[in-house]
Design an enzyme around this catalytic site. Sequence first.
Site, PDB file in Angstrom:
ATOM      1  N   HIS A 308       0.859  -1.184   0.000  1.00  0.00           N
ATOM      2  CA  HIS A 308       0.000   0.000   0.000  1.00  0.00           C
ATOM      3  C   HIS A 308       0.889   1.226   0.000  1.00  0.00           C
ATOM      4  O   HIS A 308       1.966   1.220   0.602  1.00  0.00           O
ATOM      5  CB  HIS A 308      -0.903   0.004   1.242  1.00  0.00           C
ATOM      6  N   ASP A 365      -8.100  -4.881  -0.730  1.00  0.00           N
ATOM      7  CA  ASP A 365      -8.557  -5.607  -1.910  1.00  0.00           C
ATOM      8  C   ASP A 365      -8.265  -7.091  -1.859  1.00  0.00           C
ATOM      9  O   ASP A 365      -8.779  -7.860  -2.666  1.00  0.00           O
ATOM     10  CB  ASP A 365      -7.890  -5.029  -3.168  1.00  0.00           C
TER      11      ASP A 365
HETATM   12  N1  ACO Z   1       4.292  -7.347  -4.889  1.00  0.00           N
HETATM   13  C1  ACO Z   1       5.649  -7.414  -4.991  1.00  0.00           C
HETATM   14  N2  ACO Z   1       6.476  -6.364  -4.714  1.00  0.00           N
HETATM   15  C2  ACO Z   1       5.906  -5.216  -4.324  1.00  0.00           C
HETATM   16  C3  ACO Z   1       4.503  -5.064  -4.208  1.00  0.00           C
HETATM   17  C4  ACO Z   1       3.697  -6.198  -4.495  1.00  0.00           C
HETATM   18  N3  ACO Z   1       2.386  -6.133  -4.409  1.00  0.00           N
HETATM   19  N4  ACO Z   1       4.220  -3.807  -3.811  1.00  0.00           N
HETATM   20  C5  ACO Z   1       5.383  -3.165  -3.688  1.00  0.00           C
HETATM   21  N5  ACO Z   1       6.419  -4.028  -3.999  1.00  0.00           N
HETATM   22  C6  ACO Z   1       7.840  -3.735  -3.917  1.00  0.00           C
HETATM   23  C7  ACO Z   1       8.296  -2.716  -4.945  1.00  0.00           C
HETATM   24  O1  ACO Z   1       8.697  -3.346  -6.149  1.00  0.00           O
HETATM   25  C8  ACO Z   1       9.438  -2.046  -4.211  1.00  0.00           C
HETATM   26  O2  ACO Z   1      10.541  -2.936  -4.248  1.00  0.00           O
HETATM   27  P1  ACO Z   1      12.061  -2.341  -4.266  1.00  0.00           P
HETATM   28  O3  ACO Z   1      12.213  -1.572  -2.985  1.00  0.00           O
HETATM   29  O4  ACO Z   1      12.922  -3.546  -4.376  1.00  0.00           O
HETATM   30  O5  ACO Z   1      12.125  -1.434  -5.475  1.00  0.00           O
HETATM   31  C9  ACO Z   1       8.980  -2.027  -2.762  1.00  0.00           C
HETATM   32  O6  ACO Z   1       8.065  -3.128  -2.636  1.00  0.00           O
HETATM   33  C10 ACO Z   1       8.320  -0.760  -2.355  1.00  0.00           C
HETATM   34  O7  ACO Z   1       7.188  -0.561  -3.177  1.00  0.00           O
HETATM   35  P2  ACO Z   1       6.723   0.807  -3.767  1.00  0.00           P
HETATM   36  O8  ACO Z   1       6.652   0.644  -5.257  1.00  0.00           O
HETATM   37  O9  ACO Z   1       7.500   1.944  -3.228  1.00  0.00           O
HETATM   38  O10 ACO Z   1       5.268   0.924  -3.229  1.00  0.00           O
HETATM   39  P3  ACO Z   1       4.331   2.067  -3.662  1.00  0.00           P
HETATM   40  O11 ACO Z   1       4.012   2.787  -2.418  1.00  0.00           O
HETATM   41  O12 ACO Z   1       4.836   2.869  -4.786  1.00  0.00           O
HETATM   42  O13 ACO Z   1       3.113   1.265  -4.280  1.00  0.00           O
HETATM   43  C11 ACO Z   1       1.209  -0.026  -4.435  1.00  0.00           C
HETATM   44  C12 ACO Z   1       2.031   0.903  -3.553  1.00  0.00           C
HETATM   45  C13 ACO Z   1       0.949   0.608  -5.803  1.00  0.00           C
HETATM   46  C14 ACO Z   1      -0.123  -0.279  -3.745  1.00  0.00           C
HETATM   47  C15 ACO Z   1       2.008  -1.341  -4.616  1.00  0.00           C
HETATM   48  O14 ACO Z   1       2.258  -1.928  -3.350  1.00  0.00           O
HETATM   49  C16 ACO Z   1       1.306  -2.324  -5.527  1.00  0.00           C
HETATM   50  O15 ACO Z   1       1.462  -2.237  -6.744  1.00  0.00           O
HETATM   51  N6  ACO Z   1       0.509  -3.293  -4.953  1.00  0.00           N
HETATM   52  C17 ACO Z   1      -0.259  -4.200  -5.740  1.00  0.00           C
HETATM   53  C18 ACO Z   1      -1.499  -3.508  -6.278  1.00  0.00           C
HETATM   54  C19 ACO Z   1      -2.554  -3.303  -5.210  1.00  0.00           C
HETATM   55  O16 ACO Z   1      -2.871  -4.199  -4.442  1.00  0.00           O
HETATM   56  N7  ACO Z   1      -3.120  -2.093  -5.179  1.00  0.00           N
HETATM   57  C20 ACO Z   1      -4.197  -1.747  -4.246  1.00  0.00           C
HETATM   58  C21 ACO Z   1      -3.776  -0.688  -3.324  1.00  0.00           C
HETATM   59  S1  ACO Z   1      -5.028  -0.398  -2.120  1.00  0.00           S
HETATM   60  C22 ACO Z   1      -6.155   0.535  -2.931  1.00  0.00           C
HETATM   61  O17 ACO Z   1      -5.911   1.243  -3.857  1.00  0.00           O
HETATM   62  C23 ACO Z   1      -7.488   0.424  -2.398  1.00  0.00           C
END
Ligand code: ACO
Length: 431
Positions: A308, A365
């Site tokens: 998140h 979700d």
């Molecule tokens: N699976 C695997 N790796 C992940 C995931 C995931 N779901 N989410 C984040 N990461 C990783 C990133 O690749 C990053 O890795 P790194 O440090 O090696 O580069 C690290 O974790 C940090 O992630 P960020 O990209 O900084 O997280 P950000 O805050 O930008 O993104 C987001 C948040 C978009 C929700 C992301 O976690 C994601 O894509 N999750 C899956 C989609 C999802 O479930 N979205 C719903 C969100 S809740 C809502 O909108 C109601």
Amino acid sequence: MQKTALIRIDDKELSLPVMVGTEGEKAVDARKLRADTGYIFYDQGYGNTGSCESAITYLDGDNGILRHRGYPIEQLAAHSEYVETAYLVIYGELPTAEQRHAFGQLLRQHAPVETQMLKLVEAFPQDAPPMVMLGALVGSLAAFYPELATNNFEKDLKQFDLAAAIAISKIRTLGALIYRHKQGLPFTHPKDISFCDNFLHLMFSEPYQDYVAIPEVAQALNLILLMHADHEQNCSTSTTRMVGSSGANLFTSLSAAIGALSGPLHGGANVAVMQMLQSIHDEHDDGSRFIEAAKGGSKSNRLMGFGHAVYRNFDPRAKVIGQACQVVLNKLGKSDPLLDIAQHLEQAALKDDYFVSRKLYPNVDFYSGIILRALGIPTNMFTVMFAIGRSPGWIANWREVASNAKGRIYRPRQIYVGPVQRDYVPMAKRG
Ligand code: ACO
């Protein structure tokens, strides 16, 4: 004494005021930074930028706290219902019995949509994406209610009550009509019944037989909608505020929010979670292979429903919905292999150093789709369900912007990295 932050840059020193919110959140007020130093703060994606003051929702992502108007989400989930929470989010206080009744009446009165709007629904191709339809239809409310297509309700707050009730009630009705259009089913008409029962009736009644909602089904729907009622400055809510800040009316701003919500990294994630669980199921994997692939760092392979933008802890909504999921399936006497896969994925990811070290936990979700599926709602409607639930939050945020006499248009800046000035080249000399 007013606390300040000192900035020293290019031999200039600037003292910036510090702001503190009611829950102790701190910010440096940088509004004068550019005018006084020529610099802006660079914060791609605004992850560290407070774009507004808001009295609606408090979210502490590090500690997994979510409160609407001061009330913890866990208490609202246990004791409130969606319509009451919608009132709380929009108007700031829990309603008295009289206020709750009047609000409910307004929602019931405005449940039907105009004949012309039914024609609009019918005009869409049957395979149109539901969120594309919803955004267009909600935007068109500004044409059906021109007297409410304003950003100035200060002279007559009853007009705002009307606009808010129309938006919430019709987004629900339109959601169901979109489903029926896509299924090739005849339209149903709303009845004088409760909000969630009416939605289930609009979705599932047959011309020859009314759908009778099992109380547990209506309760589960209530919980899902309540859990989505608001969530601070997320992408779609910030979109509502941004569009509203230009003076755009409520319906136009909501239409933009629906567009923002449709993306797979935001509201579309619940669809992506189900697709992920289904593909793991179809491939006879227990999720292990998927988890390994998700650790590769590619955006297209993420473990959907995990992580998140602000929670670095359990999403408190995921806890409530995760527990409700099992209860609902038990009450409906259903089992779902996708729930088993989801539970296995959750356990495996919570033990895996990749997810633990990045503080990636299940979000709202991760389990909501399994409940929606148990209620008979098809996957392509999941994001529409999210939009129905989130409408009070969008409306409350729009209202904060529209009623702020000192507010200014949202207008971020950028660091330009394109070509420096160059002279126009006639076509004959190009190449
Ligand atoms: N699976 C695997 N790796 C992940 C995931 C995931 N779901 N989410 C984040 N990461 C990783 C990133 O690749 C990053 O890795 P790194 O440090 O090696 O580069 C690290 O974790 C940090 O992630 P960020 O990209 O900084 O997280 P950000 O805050 O930008 O993104 C987001 C948040 C978009 C929700 C992301 O976690 C994601 O894509 N999750 C899956 C989609 C999802 O479930 N979205 C719903 C969100 S809740 C809502 O909108 C109601």
